[in-house]
Design a protein around this motif. Structure first.
Motif, mmCIF file in Angstrom:
data_model
loop_
_atom_site.group_PDB
_atom_site.id
_atom_site.type_symbol
_atom_site.label_atom_id
_atom_site.label_comp_id
_atom_site.label_asym_id
_atom_site.label_seq_id
_atom_site.Cartn_x
_atom_site.Cartn_y
_atom_site.Cartn_z
ATOM 1 N N CYS A 104 0.873 -1.176 0.000
ATOM 2 C CA CYS A 104 0.000 0.000 0.000
ATOM 3 C C CYS A 104 0.906 1.221 0.000
ATOM 4 O O CYS A 104 1.658 1.441 0.965
ATOM 5 C CB CYS A 104 -0.915 0.023 1.214
ATOM 6 N N LEU A 105 0.846 2.020 -1.052
ATOM 7 C CA LEU A 105 1.791 3.122 -1.198
ATOM 8 C C LEU A 105 1.503 4.299 -0.279
ATOM 9 O O LEU A 105 2.198 5.311 -0.328
ATOM 10 C CB LEU A 105 1.838 3.583 -2.653
ATOM 11 N N ALA A 106 0.474 4.185 0.580
ATOM 12 C CA ALA A 106 0.279 5.195 1.621
ATOM 13 C C ALA A 106 1.271 4.986 2.755
ATOM 14 O O ALA A 106 1.493 5.885 3.563
ATOM 15 C CB ALA A 106 -1.143 5.125 2.167
ATOM 16 N N GLU A 107 1.878 3.802 2.807
ATOM 17 C CA GLU A 107 2.789 3.463 3.906
ATOM 18 C C GLU A 107 4.240 3.575 3.440
ATOM 19 O O GLU A 107 4.630 2.969 2.438
ATOM 20 C CB GLU A 107 2.506 2.051 4.408
ATOM 21 N N PRO A 108 5.050 4.333 4.168
ATOM 22 C CA PRO A 108 6.450 4.507 3.788
ATOM 23 C C PRO A 108 7.216 3.193 3.649
ATOM 24 O O PRO A 108 8.060 3.066 2.766
ATOM 25 C CB PRO A 108 7.020 5.351 4.937
ATOM 26 N N ILE A 109 6.912 2.200 4.497
ATOM 27 C CA ILE A 109 7.637 0.940 4.387
ATOM 28 C C ILE A 109 7.364 0.277 3.037
ATOM 29 O O ILE A 109 8.249 -0.342 2.442
ATOM 30 C CB ILE A 109 7.283 -0.018 5.558
ATOM 31 N N SER A 110 6.139 0.429 2.505
ATOM 32 C CA SER A 110 5.824 -0.142 1.198
ATOM 33 C C SER A 110 6.586 0.568 0.085
ATOM 34 O O SER A 110 7.067 -0.070 -0.867
ATOM 35 C CB SER A 110 4.318 -0.061 0.928
ATOM 36 N N GLN A 111 6.711 1.876 0.195
ATOM 37 C CA GLN A 111 7.468 2.609 -0.819
ATOM 38 C C GLN A 111 8.947 2.242 -0.771
ATOM 39 O O GLN A 111 9.600 2.114 -1.806
ATOM 40 C CB GLN A 111 7.262 4.111 -0.640
ATOM 41 N N SER A 112 9.453 2.027 0.446
ATOM 42 C CA SER A 112 10.858 1.620 0.587
ATOM 43 C C SER A 112 11.079 0.233 -0.012
ATOM 44 O O SER A 112 12.075 -0.021 -0.685
ATOM 45 C CB SER A 112 11.262 1.617 2.065
#
Length: 374
Positions: A104-112
């Protein structure tokens, strides 16, 4: 990373990342009864969070790092600190390259994580966040969306598009629908059902089973009072003439249980059949049919005007229809003849249930860039 986690990673076919990834994986474990999955999240520091996740502990891959909340402690409003990309990269090297990773790209860990797996062969199921979830992350997410258009084995779910298609729905209900829709998409990709849709014939007595619960969503009813009355006349005429041979019902079936969310296109047909069973004292429990909205209203309460006077406009159509049906049976038809024909049909396989796992609004909010390779 300890050996037990290394061993378990070898057979993992789906990996959820962050809060939302954990919620989706939880559905796969608890509702679809499938266990070759894990979720990746930071090591939990608070006892309260540990207690909430106790039943999922064996599926948790803890990762070193912290969440610093930017403005108040709210869901997904945080940044990552001490995120060791090298260690994370080593972890993904241990996972099968065809694993499905849920982000979920709302979560920084997912973007990382996405930065590390973008050029890999992993299959990616990604939710594009709402604009309001986190403005900084949302801007980054839009950048990623453009890049992901050139990536194979990727499915994008657009939350804003889905929200616009299912209005009016409160945020809690919307999140529930999105999580279950993503879980169903994951389950379909993992081939946990035989097909996306299936059609099964049932006898009317199928409706008598206590474990079966039927859910209607009146906010999305498209039929008018006149349409409903015409449908009542049509079904009674067929029943009176002994030519009623099929009742079509479309329903989204909850996994591994007998909960059916009735499609609004076929809702009038099933409601009329339930009315008839009730009026002719057949062993159907009207409390097993609910109309969902701000409150769950059982059908039995809805048709009793003395107990329910504050119905919405769409619910009043159902109440009116019940009164219309009773008057029609008394004044326009042979009551005994209709009861006799209904009895003949109780064990006939005339209920055509078309069951599906995702609604059309959800499927319309998906963009697929080549199919997953599992």
């Amino acid at each position: 990373m300890n050996n037990s986690i290394n061993i378990s990673l070898q057979n993992v076919v789906a990996l959820g990342v962050g809060n939302e990834g954990r919620d989706i994986i939880s559905i796969i474990i608890n509702e679809y009864k499938f266990s070759n999955v894990r979720y990746l999240h930071f090591e939990e520091e608070e006892e309260e969070e540990e207690e909430e996740e106790e039943d999922l502990q064996e599926f948790h891959i803890p990762f070193k790092g912290e969440r610093t909340y930017v403005y108040g402690k709210k869901h997904n409003i945080h940044v990552n600190n001490e995120f060791d990309k090298r260690e994370m990269k080593d972890l993904f090297c241990q996972i099968d390259p065809t694993c499905i990773i849920v982000l979920c790209l709302a979560e920084p860990i997912s973007q990382s994580v996405l930065e590390l797996v973008y050029e890999s062969t992993f299959n990616l199921l990604i939710r594009i966040p709402f604009k309001f979830e986190n403005s900084h992350n949302y801007k980054n997410a839009l950048t990623w969306v453009e890049l992901l258009k050139n990536r194979n084995r990727t499915i994008l779910f657009n939350a804003d598009r889905y929200s616009s298609l299912v209005k009016p729905v409160d945020l809690a209900s919307l999140y529930h629908q999105m999580i279950h829709g993503q879980a169903a998409t994951l389950a379909i990709s993992l081939k946990l059902f035989p097909s996306e849709e299936e059609t099964i014939l049932f006898p009317i007595s199928f409706l008598f089973r206590e474990r079966n619960v039927f859910i209607f969503e009146p906010e999305h009813f498209l039929f008018s009072k006149l349409d409903f009355c015409k449908k009542i006349d049509s079904i009674i005429n067929q029943l009176n003439s002994g030519i009623l041979r099929k009742i079509k019902v479309k329903a989204k079936e909850a996994p591994n249980c007998s909960l059916y969310f009735i499609n609004n296109e076929t809702a009038p047909d099933l409601i009329i059949v339930l009315f008839l069973l009730y009026l002719f004292h057949k062993p159907y429990n009207l409390d097993n049919s609910h109309f969902w909205g701000k409150d769950a209203i059982p059908l039995k309460k809805l048709i009793d005007k003395s107990k329910f006077n504050n119905a919405s406009m769409n619910l009043k159509i159902i109440t009116y229809g019940f009164s219309y049906l009773k008057r029609a049976l008394i004044h326009n038809y042979n009551f005994n003849n209709i009861e006799y024909n209904l009895n003949l049909l109780i064990d006939e396989y005339i209920l055509e249930f078309k069951k599906y796992h995702r609604n059309e609004e959800f499927k319309s909010s998906l963009t697929t860039y080549n199919q997953f390779i599992i």
